[in-house]
Design a protein around this motif. Structure first.
Motif, PDB file in Angstrom:
ATOM      1  N   ALA A  40     -33.930 -14.729   7.759  1.00 46.85           N
ATOM      2  CA  ALA A  40     -32.778 -15.455   8.287  1.00 46.85           C
ATOM      3  C   ALA A  40     -33.198 -16.816   8.831  1.00 46.85           C
ATOM      4  O   ALA A  40     -34.256 -16.949   9.451  1.00 46.85           O
ATOM      5  CB  ALA A  40     -32.102 -14.638   9.380  1.00 46.85           C
ATOM      6  N   ASP A  43     -28.223 -21.901  10.452  1.00 50.41           N
ATOM      7  CA  ASP A  43     -27.388 -22.816   9.683  1.00 50.41           C
ATOM      8  C   ASP A  43     -27.086 -24.045  10.550  1.00 50.41           C
ATOM      9  O   ASP A  43     -27.623 -24.183  11.657  1.00 50.41           O
ATOM     10  CB  ASP A  43     -26.118 -22.117   9.173  1.00 50.41           C
ATOM     11  CG  ASP A  43     -25.129 -21.734  10.280  1.00 50.41           C
ATOM     12  OD1 ASP A  43     -25.344 -22.078  11.471  1.00 50.41           O
ATOM     13  OD2 ASP A  43     -24.126 -21.084   9.953  1.00 50.41           O
ATOM     14  N   ILE A  49     -28.537 -16.823   9.396  1.00 50.71           N
ATOM     15  CA  ILE A  49     -27.967 -16.411   8.121  1.00 50.71           C
ATOM     16  C   ILE A  49     -29.099 -15.842   7.278  1.00 50.71           C
ATOM     17  O   ILE A  49     -30.098 -16.519   7.029  1.00 50.71           O
ATOM     18  CB  ILE A  49     -27.318 -17.594   7.362  1.00 50.71           C
ATOM     19  CG1 ILE A  49     -26.307 -18.338   8.244  1.00 50.71           C
ATOM     20  CG2 ILE A  49     -26.666 -17.109   6.069  1.00 50.71           C
ATOM     21  CD1 ILE A  49     -25.114 -17.551   8.699  1.00 50.71           C
ATOM     22  N   GLY A  50     -28.944 -14.594   6.846  1.00 51.35           N
ATOM     23  CA  GLY A  50     -29.954 -13.941   6.016  1.00 51.35           C
ATOM     24  C   GLY A  50     -30.395 -12.621   6.612  1.00 51.35           C
ATOM     25  O   GLY A  50     -29.718 -12.051   7.461  1.00 51.35           O
ATOM     26  N   VAL A 129     -24.550 -12.933   8.707  1.00 52.28           N
ATOM     27  CA  VAL A 129     -23.637 -13.656   7.824  1.00 52.28           C
ATOM     28  C   VAL A 129     -23.000 -14.834   8.555  1.00 52.28           C
ATOM     29  O   VAL A 129     -23.003 -14.895   9.782  1.00 52.28           O
ATOM     30  CB  VAL A 129     -22.532 -12.712   7.287  1.00 52.28           C
ATOM     31  CG1 VAL A 129     -23.120 -11.628   6.393  1.00 52.28           C
ATOM     32  CG2 VAL A 129     -21.721 -12.088   8.413  1.00 52.28           C
ATOM     33  N   ASP A 130     -22.430 -15.748   7.768  1.00 57.12           N
ATOM     34  CA  ASP A 130     -21.722 -16.873   8.365  1.00 57.12           C
ATOM     35  C   ASP A 130     -20.293 -16.441   8.706  1.00 57.12           C
ATOM     36  O   ASP A 130     -19.915 -15.288   8.520  1.00 57.12           O
ATOM     37  CB  ASP A 130     -21.760 -18.099   7.447  1.00 57.12           C
ATOM     38  CG  ASP A 130     -21.061 -17.885   6.117  1.00 57.12           C
ATOM     39  OD1 ASP A 130     -20.241 -16.946   5.968  1.00 57.12           O
ATOM     40  OD2 ASP A 130     -21.338 -18.665   5.187  1.00 57.12           O
ATOM     41  N   THR A 135     -23.546 -15.014   2.721  1.00 56.35           N
ATOM     42  CA  THR A 135     -24.865 -15.644   2.838  1.00 56.35           C
ATOM     43  C   THR A 135     -25.074 -16.474   1.584  1.00 56.35           C
ATOM     44  O   THR A 135     -24.453 -16.196   0.550  1.00 56.35           O
ATOM     45  CB  THR A 135     -26.003 -14.605   2.949  1.00 56.35           C
ATOM     46  OG1 THR A 135     -26.110 -13.908   1.714  1.00 56.35           O
ATOM     47  CG2 THR A 135     -25.773 -13.637   4.094  1.00 56.35           C
TER      48      THR A 135
END
Length: 190
Positions: A40, A43, A49-50, A129-130, A135
């Protein structure tokens, strides 16, 4: 069609959830345990994210919500004792958003439960996640992630249940129902 797409994007970004109805339709079966490596990255908004691990949340600024919520969560030791043997038989695919209040509350509780049941972390993959619950690598694809956090439990490669956003009873009691085979509906199922 563009208006519909725009509406769906706006709806998905408003919050962790806005609706009360989910249909659980898991389609991904490959949940083979592997050594999980955190990939991750932050962002532009500072959200992870990841693929993340517990150690990801022990870093600033995530530790500002992770550590207090981990410490604050009070475990039901009787339920923990019942979970210990049952969690040895499962793998878990989890999704959360570092931007989401529900994820910030439930994810530390989830880790505290796993820590106290001696869970084998090679059987867990946690995806951050965003706000659109995606992702860049589409790690969420085919898991029907509508709300976060979502913890999906598998036995012998088949989904046996999922915890979605918040507990009906407590996090560990909901997990016990899922892994013991008791009837369980997550918070958005009737």
């Amino acid at each position: 069609m563009k208006k519909l797409f725009f509406f769906l994007v706006v709806l998905a970004t408003v919050s962790c959830s806005t609706s009360k109805k989910i249909v659980s339709t898991p389609v991904k079966e490959d949940v083979t345990p592997v050594k999980v490596v955190a990939t991750a990255v932050k962002d532009a908004s500072g959200n992870l994210i990841g693929i993340a691990t517990k150690e990801s949340f022990l870093q600033e600024p995530y530790n500002e919500w992770f550590n207090p919520n981990y410490e604050y969560y009070s475990l039901n030791e009787d339920v923990i004792d019942k979970l210990k043997p049952l969690l040895k038989e499962v793998t878990i695919k989890a999704f959360m958003g570092t931007w989401c209040g529900d994820s910030q509350e439930q994810t530390p509780a989830f880790y505290k439960i796993l820590d106290n049941t001696d869970f084998n972390y090679s059987n867990l993959e946690l995806v951050t996640v965003d706000r659109s619950k995606t992702t860049p690598d589409n790690l969420q694809e085919s898991f029907n992630i509508i709300r976060v956090p979502t913890f999906i439990f598998y036995k012998e490669g088949k989904e046996i249940g999922r915890f979605v956003e918040y507990p009906r009873e407590s996090v560990e009691e909901d997990i016990l129902k899922i892994v013991s085979g008791e009837p369980y509906k997550h918070s958005y199922e009737d």
